[in-house]
Structures are given as C-alpha cells and as structure tokens.
Design a protein around this motif. Structure first.
Motif, PDB file in Angstrom:
ATOM      1  N   ILE A  58      27.957  41.668  38.607  1.00  0.00           N
ATOM      2  CA  ILE A  58      29.220  42.353  38.882  1.00  0.00           C
ATOM      3  C   ILE A  58      30.313  41.567  38.175  1.00  0.00           C
ATOM      4  O   ILE A  58      30.526  40.387  38.456  1.00  0.00           O
ATOM      5  N   SER A  59      30.974  42.227  37.213  1.00  0.00           N
ATOM      6  CA  SER A  59      31.957  41.519  36.415  1.00  0.00           C
ATOM      7  C   SER A  59      33.329  42.170  36.576  1.00  0.00           C
ATOM      8  O   SER A  59      33.517  43.340  36.260  1.00  0.00           O
ATOM      9  N   PHE A  60      34.279  41.410  37.102  1.00  0.00           N
ATOM     10  CA  PHE A  60      35.649  41.909  37.258  1.00  0.00           C
ATOM     11  C   PHE A  60      36.394  41.744  35.935  1.00  0.00           C
ATOM     12  O   PHE A  60      36.368  40.669  35.337  1.00  0.00           O
ATOM     13  N   TRP A  61      37.060  42.809  35.492  1.00  0.00           N
ATOM     14  CA  TRP A  61      37.747  42.757  34.200  1.00  0.00           C
ATOM     15  C   TRP A  61      38.973  43.670  34.237  1.00  0.00           C
ATOM     16  O   TRP A  61      39.215  44.388  35.203  1.00  0.00           O
ATOM     17  N   ALA A  62      39.751  43.647  33.148  1.00  0.00           N
ATOM     18  CA  ALA A  62      40.884  44.558  32.995  1.00  0.00           C
ATOM     19  C   ALA A  62      41.044  44.862  31.518  1.00  0.00           C
ATOM     20  O   ALA A  62      40.667  44.048  30.669  1.00  0.00           O
ATOM     21  N   THR A  63      41.598  46.033  31.200  1.00  0.00           N
ATOM     22  CA  THR A  63      41.731  46.428  29.788  1.00  0.00           C
ATOM     23  C   THR A  63      42.615  45.459  29.015  1.00  0.00           C
ATOM     24  O   THR A  63      42.435  45.262  27.825  1.00  0.00           O
ATOM     25  N   TRP A  64      43.610  44.852  29.709  1.00  0.00           N
ATOM     26  CA  TRP A  64      44.557  43.959  29.031  1.00  0.00           C
ATOM     27  C   TRP A  64      44.060  42.524  28.965  1.00  0.00           C
ATOM     28  O   TRP A  64      44.752  41.658  28.423  1.00  0.00           O
ATOM     29  N   CYS A  65      42.881  42.266  29.493  1.00  0.00           N
ATOM     30  CA  CYS A  65      42.377  40.891  29.583  1.00  0.00           C
ATOM     31  C   CYS A  65      41.404  40.632  28.428  1.00  0.00           C
ATOM     32  O   CYS A  65      40.288  41.139  28.433  1.00  0.00           O
ATOM     33  N   VAL A 131      38.309  37.257  44.626  1.00  0.00           N
ATOM     34  CA  VAL A 131      38.630  37.038  43.214  1.00  0.00           C
ATOM     35  C   VAL A 131      40.122  36.729  43.059  1.00  0.00           C
ATOM     36  O   VAL A 131      40.961  37.471  43.546  1.00  0.00           O
ATOM     37  N   ASN A 132      40.439  35.610  42.400  1.00  0.00           N
ATOM     38  CA  ASN A 132      41.838  35.269  42.128  1.00  0.00           C
ATOM     39  C   ASN A 132      42.292  35.847  40.799  1.00  0.00           C
ATOM     40  O   ASN A 132      43.337  36.469  40.705  1.00  0.00           O
ATOM     41  N   ASN A 133      41.531  35.574  39.753  1.00  0.00           N
ATOM     42  CA  ASN A 133      41.893  35.993  38.405  1.00  0.00           C
ATOM     43  C   ASN A 133      40.697  36.636  37.734  1.00  0.00           C
ATOM     44  O   ASN A 133      39.566  36.367  38.101  1.00  0.00           O
ATOM     45  N   VAL A 134      40.977  37.453  36.716  1.00  0.00           N
ATOM     46  CA  VAL A 134      39.898  37.985  35.894  1.00  0.00           C
ATOM     47  C   VAL A 134      39.843  37.202  34.592  1.00  0.00           C
ATOM     48  O   VAL A 134      40.869  36.705  34.152  1.00  0.00           O
ATOM     49  N   PRO A 135      38.645  37.086  33.960  1.00  0.00           N
ATOM     50  CA  PRO A 135      37.362  37.604  34.409  1.00  0.00           C
ATOM     51  C   PRO A 135      36.735  36.752  35.519  1.00  0.00           C
ATOM     52  O   PRO A 135      36.937  35.560  35.571  1.00  0.00           O
ATOM     53  N   HIS A 136      35.992  37.423  36.371  1.00  0.00           N
ATOM     54  CA  HIS A 136      35.233  36.720  37.398  1.00  0.00           C
ATOM     55  C   HIS A 136      33.899  37.456  37.523  1.00  0.00           C
ATOM     56  O   HIS A 136      33.880  38.657  37.772  1.00  0.00           O
ATOM     57  N   THR A 137      32.826  36.723  37.312  1.00  0.00           N
ATOM     58  CA  THR A 137      31.512  37.352  37.217  1.00  0.00           C
ATOM     59  C   THR A 137      30.593  36.846  38.327  1.00  0.00           C
ATOM     60  O   THR A 137      30.526  35.647  38.575  1.00  0.00           O
ATOM     61  N   PHE A 138      29.920  37.774  38.985  1.00  0.00           N
ATOM     62  CA  PHE A 138      28.997  37.435  40.069  1.00  0.00           C
ATOM     63  C   PHE A 138      27.594  37.901  39.704  1.00  0.00           C
ATOM     64  O   PHE A 138      27.427  38.924  39.037  1.00  0.00           O
ATOM     65  N   LEU A 139      26.602  37.162  40.179  1.00  0.00           N
ATOM     66  CA  LEU A 139      25.217  37.584  40.001  1.00  0.00           C
ATOM     67  C   LEU A 139      24.591  37.839  41.371  1.00  0.00           C
ATOM     68  O   LEU A 139      24.692  37.001  42.269  1.00  0.00           O
ATOM     69  N   ILE A 140      23.982  39.017  41.508  1.00  0.00           N
ATOM     70  CA  ILE A 140      23.392  39.425  42.787  1.00  0.00           C
ATOM     71  C   ILE A 140      21.880  39.504  42.605  1.00  0.00           C
ATOM     72  O   ILE A 140      21.408  40.113  41.635  1.00  0.00           O
ATOM     73  N   ASP A 141      21.137  38.922  43.520  1.00  0.00           N
ATOM     74  CA  ASP A 141      19.675  38.993  43.375  1.00  0.00           C
ATOM     75  C   ASP A 141      19.136  40.315  43.936  1.00  0.00           C
ATOM     76  O   ASP A 141      19.894  41.147  44.436  1.00  0.00           O
ATOM     77  N   ILE A 146      24.565  37.196  46.809  1.00  0.00           N
ATOM     78  CA  ILE A 146      25.339  36.670  45.687  1.00  0.00           C
ATOM     79  C   ILE A 146      24.831  35.260  45.412  1.00  0.00           C
ATOM     80  O   ILE A 146      24.936  34.385  46.268  1.00  0.00           O
ATOM     81  N   VAL A 147      24.260  35.052  44.232  1.00  0.00           N
ATOM     82  CA  VAL A 147      23.614  33.767  43.969  1.00  0.00           C
ATOM     83  C   VAL A 147      24.345  32.915  42.942  1.00  0.00           C
ATOM     84  O   VAL A 147      24.059  31.732  42.792  1.00  0.00           O
ATOM     85  N   TYR A 148      25.301  33.518  42.229  1.00  0.00           N
ATOM     86  CA  TYR A 148      25.994  32.745  41.197  1.00  0.00           C
ATOM     87  C   TYR A 148      27.324  33.418  40.903  1.00  0.00           C
ATOM     88  O   TYR A 148      27.448  34.643  40.998  1.00  0.00           O
ATOM     89  N   ALA A 149      28.339  32.610  40.568  1.00  0.00           N
ATOM     90  CA  ALA A 149      29.632  33.182  40.185  1.00  0.00           C
ATOM     91  C   ALA A 149      30.306  32.274  39.177  1.00  0.00           C
ATOM     92  O   ALA A 149      30.064  31.061  39.155  1.00  0.00           O
ATOM     93  N   HIS A 150      31.117  32.876  38.321  1.00  0.00           N
ATOM     94  CA  HIS A 150      31.815  32.096  37.302  1.00  0.00           C
ATOM     95  C   HIS A 150      33.180  32.727  37.056  1.00  0.00           C
ATOM     96  O   HIS A 150      33.284  33.929  36.856  1.00  0.00           O
ATOM     97  N   ASN A 151      34.237  31.899  37.080  1.00  0.00           N
ATOM     98  CA  ASN A 151      35.588  32.445  37.024  1.00  0.00           C
ATOM     99  C   ASN A 151      36.308  32.136  35.714  1.00  0.00           C
ATOM    100  O   ASN A 151      37.363  31.528  35.703  1.00  0.00           O
ATOM    101  N   ASN A 152      35.742  32.527  34.594  1.00  0.00           N
ATOM    102  CA  ASN A 152      36.456  32.612  33.323  1.00  0.00           C
ATOM    103  C   ASN A 152      35.408  33.028  32.304  1.00  0.00           C
ATOM    104  O   ASN A 152      34.250  33.229  32.648  1.00  0.00           O
TER     105      ASN A 152
END
Lengths: 171, 559
Positions: A58-65, A131-141, A146-152
């Motif tokens: 699951i990856s949080f994003w925005a068109t302007w990012c 989520v504070n800022n985008v991009p923020h990516t989560f991995l779901i098993d 939720i087993v992993y997340a990365h915030n940039n």
C-alpha cells in the motif's frame, strides 16, 4: 521548562515503547477499516484488501509529489516481474485533495501504471494508517498484517521493499 | 474528560494487551495505529524573506495520534503541544493537551462517530473539514457524525457539531456557531447493479449544510441561520467522464464579503479522458461570494465550513512553488484549466528506448462580472453575478510544459518551462511592490533536473532553475544537489540566488542544507539555512513550509 521536560519524556517513552514492542506490534498490526472510493467510483473498505494470500503493497502518494511518482514509476518497470515472482499486488492510495483529484486518473493511465488506485481526498485513510507525509509505503502479508513500512523514496528503496516482499512471499 | 482518561490508559496498556491476545486474535485482535511528529526550530529573523524570529527563539510543535480499533469499535486521540508554536500558526496556539478525540462504531450499514471528525461533501464547496497541519490549518468538527448505507451504492452522511477554532493553553477551542449538514450519494453501478454490465455509469449526489449563530452587527442585519446547498453528478462512459457540481449559498453577510446581502454560488465542471499513455483533463469553475464560515467575523484560515479548490497546477520546483503561488479566491473567481499528459511510446524515434513523458498544463483565473443593481434598506449594495459571466481582468495565468525522459538504466532527465502572469493588485504576493508597472508580475521559469543512479544504493539528483522577470525583485537562480543512500540517508544543499534584484544590496543568496536519517518507521531530519514559504521537497518527501531562517529539526514516526 517543566512542560518541555514533560513532552521530552513523553516522546522518549513513545520511542522506547515502540522499539521494545515493535516486533509484537508489527506482527499483529492490521489495515484499519476506512471506506474509500477507487478511480471509477466503486466503494472500497480498506480492511478488506485481499490478494489471495499473497503480499500487498500500500503506497500513499499524490500527483504533485515527485518522489512518489518516481517510486511508482520505478516499481512499474519491474512490476510484471514482481508479480510473476511473488504474486504481489500494489495499491496506490492518492491523497490528492479536490484541487488535484481530477488529475489522478490521467496521471495513472498516462504513466501506464497497472495498480489498484484508491482515492483518499480528505485524508481519512492517511490518518488511520498514521501517515505524516507522502510517500509512505506499507507492506501487508498474506494474513493482512502490516509487516514493513518506509516513509520516503529515493532510488534503490524499491530493492529493499522487494527483499521484504520476497521474505513473506509464498511462491 | 472521562473519555480522555480512558484513551490515555488504553494507550499505555495496549501493547501488553495486544501481545496477550495475538495468539488467538489474528483476525479480530485489537489494532493500534498512530504516528508522532515533532518539529523543533531555533530561529533568527530575516525580513527579506519574511522570516521572523519568535520572542522565545526556540519553538516546538509536537503531535501524537493514537487510534485503537477492535472489531467495529474504534477510538483515538491526538495529543498536541505548542511550546510555543512554530511559525505559520496563529499566536493563540499554546500549551499541551488533547486536541482531537473520538469514539466510533462501524457496522456494514452504519458508521457512527462521536467526538472530533473530518468529513467532505462532494467537491467540498458546501462542506469540508480537514487538516493541513503543515499550514496550521485544522477545522475539525466536534460533535456527531453518521454514515448510513441502506443498500449498495447509496450513502447518506450527516454531520452536526462545532468547528475547531484554536488550541489555547492546552485546550481545544471551538466555534460559537453550530454547523449541521446532510449529504446523499447514489452510485448506479453499485445500486442494485443497475449498470453492472454496462460501460456506462452515473453517480448523483446532493448536500445541504446550515450554520447557526446568534450573530449581531451594529449596522446590518445578520441572519442567524445560513444555508448552503448543492447538487452534483458524474457520468462515465468507458475511459471518458464528465462531472459537475453546482452550489448556492444563501445571504451570508460577513467581513469577507463586506457584509453584502447577496446569494453566493459555485460551479465546478470537470471532463476527462484517459487511456494507456494518454490523459486529458478540462476544468471550469465559476464562483462568487462563497466564503462560508462558522462565524461571519472570522478571517484568514479560521472557521471555514467549505473549501474552494484552486484550478491551477500545484508546483513543487522551488522557485515556482514559492515565488508567485496562486490560491483560490472564494470571494469570486472564474477559472479554467486544461492538462494533457502523453507518453511518447518506447522504442520510437521520438520516444527513445524507454519512452518520454510529456505534460502540458494551462490555467487561467479571472475576476467575475458584478452587476450592481440596488441598495437595500440598510444601505447595503446588492449585486448579481452570473455563472461564467466574466471580466477580462486576469487574476493569474500559468502555462507549463514538462518533458521527462529516461536516458539509460542510470540517468533520468526532466526539462520544464513555465510562464506565469500574476496580478499583484488583487493577490498581493510580490516582494517589492514599488517596482510593478501595471500591477502584474510576468515571469518565465526554466528547470533542468537530472537524476543519476551511481550504484545499487547510491544516487544523486540535481536541479538548475531560473526565473526571469522584469518586475518585482527581478531574476532568480536556484541550484540544488541531493545525495541519497538508500534506504537510510539523504543529504541536500540548495541555493536560491536573487541575482537580478534591481537593488544591488539585495542580491542575496538563500542557502539551505538538509540531512536526514531513516530507521524503522521513523525519520529524523535537520535543516539549516534560509527557506522561503512553499512546498519543499527534499530527501524523497514533500512538505509545505513557512518562510524561516535558522535550524529546524523534524522527527516523524508511525506505529
């Protein structure tokens, strides 16, 4: 000064709490239930995200990012291979508000991304996932944890993500 | 207060509780999510960039959100702390406490929330409560919200509550006025599968919002109840769609509109087409007298009930994002925007080995035509505006084109050109007002960006930007280099140089350096230097920032 000390102690407690219990939390944390729409207006319940027991990103994003779009474009180049090898599915959650919401579908299609795309224009899912800022990516098993997340995103981060996907892939 | 205590307690005992129930609670176990963010700044002033030094020199904002859910039940709270507040926040923000708390229950047909919540009806022109923390914007509701889904494809939402105004001495302060609203939407594809096998889909919706406040004004009659209502529709056929919303606001004299006693209206129409490699979007907006607040005397970003989206591209390259940004004019504007996105196919002469992305965007915002008609019994001027009835007075125009291309496995380049025309008389964003011929700032901006992957983990990114204008403070150049080590480190240096300033003593450098480190779900970043207000993208993440001069430390973490 007292207040500063109080907040500092609070913050440290949180960090400590997090590091001591992170294993337990990460193995049990689920995707919270929020109702959203996809690009075609179909209703989605985020907690019911499902991929036949295979991993989900699951990856949080925005068109302007820019880093978000770089991440999704970089993964798009390898997405077919990732899917063949691990059965992974990527859900791109756009946090664009009304100003840029109409750009989401054209950006996705013109970029040729083959992802599920959910719209979160008022940040409901973003807040629920912490989520504070985008991009923020989560991995779901495959069990919905939720087993992993990365915030940039910088070039190369997708390789770490893929290693994490491989760890939980059943294929 | 009882609720707060419960949440506090549950936050502390939850991890223990969680581990205890995991063994048998895989699907129904309790779930805790949340995040924390701390921004600390040590600042010095800089009048040239509009950065001010707060009296305390050091400032700090902290937030922690905790959400707890079990089966259909969820509850959560946000702890906030302003010791004192960072720049960009109103001075009334102070102290530490709980600024947001809620308890809710979800069932397949109904969701109920009591406490604080955010919500949006349609495009937000009748109602939108949301948070944009980096801008100091938060108009959360406090009260009651219900979402009812009687059948697939149908949803009714109702909200009732007060609007967040401030956070003072550690306590949430809400509006005096109350906001009530109801919204209904029907998606025919899901509704009894009416268009299930069709390539056609239709969604219709409508909303009604009303605010109540015993408002008084020494000279004019201010109604206590003001309603805003509207309807919307979206038609889709295959890859094509068109949608529109029209809203009307009843007479709402306020300090925004000079206490006029006219109706307000807003129309937003969007049409789009997209397929693999191509996207087109056309938009038009007509809006007049649509500022709608829980208190008619409120100003700036306070107590907004609704939202007006700007019809222009959100720029993120530093000069374009910070020098002459355009914001929507809820008091009246007519705007048009067109966007074309095209991917020149790969393995073609023009597209190259990997293909080339082209995007073209144009937007124009104009002053609406006002037909003055009469003066009412309290000597208030009445006027009428018609939908898409426009003057030739330009607020803002923005043409931009960007070409992105992957040259080889390691190198990506991007070239962008922008042409802005900005009406400073009406929008007032120029730095040096004495140097404007006719009130407009016209500028041309060029950006070249390159990204090179040195090795599996190391990459470097650089930007060269130039803004050329004869008006305001003249030409600018910007240079940025970013070095990234995936997945943990990033370093960046940026220099903005106002080399074309007509005043020689003001040809200054605005140098800023950043470094960041990521571990687990956390990120720490330090930034030192001078920064203009705008969207700031560094180290693979974007934030909206006010003008500052000094040291900023940011810590964010999710759990």
């Amino acid at each position: 000064m007292k207040k500063i000390v109080f907040v500092a102690v609070m913050a440290m407690t949180f960090i400590a709490l997090q590091s001591t219990t992170s294993d337990e939390i990460e193995s049990g944390k689920k995707v919270p239930s929020v109702s959203l729409k996809d690009m075609d207006g179909n209703s989605i319940n985020t907690a019911k995200v499902f991929n036949d027991g295979n991993p989900i990103v699951i990856s949080f994003w925005a068109t302007w990012c820019k880093p978000c779009r770089l991440e999704l474009s970089t993964i798009a180049e390898e997405y077919d291979d990732w899917q063949d090898e691990t059965g992974v599915k990527l859900v791109a959650v756009s946090v664009d508000d009304q100003r840029n919401l109409s750009q989401v579908k054209p950006v996705v299609n013109s970029s040729g991304w083959d992802y599920d795309v959910w719209l979160d224009p008022n940040g409901d899912f973003k807040r629920a996932m912490g989520v504070n800022n985008v991009p923020h990516t989560f991995l779901i098993d495959g069990k919905g944890n939720i087993v992993y997340a990365h915030n940039n995103y910088v070039l190369g981060d997708e390789e770490e993500l893929y290693e994490e996907i491989l760890k939980i892939s059943k294929k | 207060m009882k609720l707060n205590l419960t949440i506090l307690k549950s936050k502390l005992i939850l991890p223990i509780f969680l581990t205890g129930t995991l063994s048998f609670g895989q699907t129904f176990g309790p779930n805790v999510t949340g995040n924390t963010e701390t921004i600390f700044q040590y600042l010095t002033g800089d009048t040239l960039i509009g950065a001010v030094q707060p009296e305390s020199k050091a400032v700090m904002n902290s937030y922690t959100n905790v959400n707890y859910s079990l089966k259909g039940f969820s509850a959560g709270a946000r702890f906030e702390s302003y010791l004192p507040h960072t720049l960009g926040y109103p001075d009334r923000y102070s102290g530490t406490g709980i600024g947001y708390k809620y308890a809710s229950y979800s069932h397949s047909m109904v969701d109920v929330t009591v406490g604080n919540f955010y919500e949006q009806f349609g495009s937000g022109m009748t109602f939108r409560s949301y948070e944009e923390r980096t801008l100091g914007l938060d108009n959360a509701m406090e009260g009651f919200k219900v979402k009812f889904r009687p059948t697939n494809g149908a949803e009714i939402k109702a909200v009732y509550g007060k609007v967040r105004y401030s956070f003072t001495d550690g306590k949430l302060v809400n509006s005096d006025g109350v906001v009530r609203g109801i919204d209904a939407e029907l998606n025919f594809k899901e509704f009894y599968n009416l268009f299930a096998d069709s390539k056609f889909n239709l969604t219709i919706g409508g909303s009604f919002v009303s605010k109540y406040q015993q408002a008084t004004h020494p000279d004019f009659y201010y109604p206590s109840n003001v309603a805003t209502y509207g309807g919307r529709m979206k038609l889709a056929y295959k890859d094509f769609y068109i949608e529109g919303e029209h809203v009307i606001k009843e007479q709402d004299p306020s300090s925004d509109n000079g206490s006029i006693f006219s109706y307000g209206h807003g129309t937003l129409i969007t049409a789009g087409y997209s397929q693999k490699g191509l996207g087109v979007v056309l938009q038009a907006k007509s809006m007049d007298n649509m500022s709608y607040r829980a208190d008619p005397g409120a100003e700036l970003t306070d107590l907004n009930i609704n939202f007006s989206p700007a019809l222009s591209k959100t720029h993120t390259y530093n000069l374009a994002a910070t020098l002459y940004p355009y914001a929507a004019q809820p008091n009246g504007e007519m705007a048009f925007q067109g966007t074309l996105l095209y991917k020149i196919p790969k393995k073609t002469k023009l597209g190259g080995k990997y293909g080339t992305n082209v995007s073209v965007n144009y937007s124009l915002a104009l002053n609406p035509m006002k037909h003055y008609s009469d003066v009412d019994s309290t000597q208030r001027i009445l006027y009428q505006t018609n939908v898409f009835d426009v003057t030739d007075s330009v607020f803002n125009s923005d043409f931009n084109i960007q070409i992105k291309r992957k040259i080889n496995k390691k190198l990506k380049v991007s070239l962008m050109y922008m042409k802005f025309k900005y009406n400073n008389i009406l929008l007032d964003g120029a730095t040096d007002k004495t140097n404007l011929d006719n009130g407009y700032v016209k500028s041309d901006i060029f950006v070249l960006e390159g990204q090179y992957k040195i090795s599996r983990k190391h990459s470097i990114r650089a930007e060269v930007q130039g803004l050329f204008t004869k008006e305001d403070v003249g030409n600018w150049g910007t240079f940025l280099v970013e070095y990234n080590i995936s997945p943990k480190w990033f370093f960046a240096v940026m220099d903005q140089y106002n080399y074309g300033n007509p005043v020689e003593g003001r040809r200054l450098h605005y140098l800023i350096g950043s470094a960041g480190y990521l571990f687990g779900n956390s990120r720490v970043m330090a930034t030192y230097g001078k920064q203009r207000a705008g969207i700031f993208c560094i180290g693979g993440v974007c934030r909206t920032v006010p003008a500052t001069n000094g040291l900023t430390l940011t810590f964010t973490s999710s759990f």
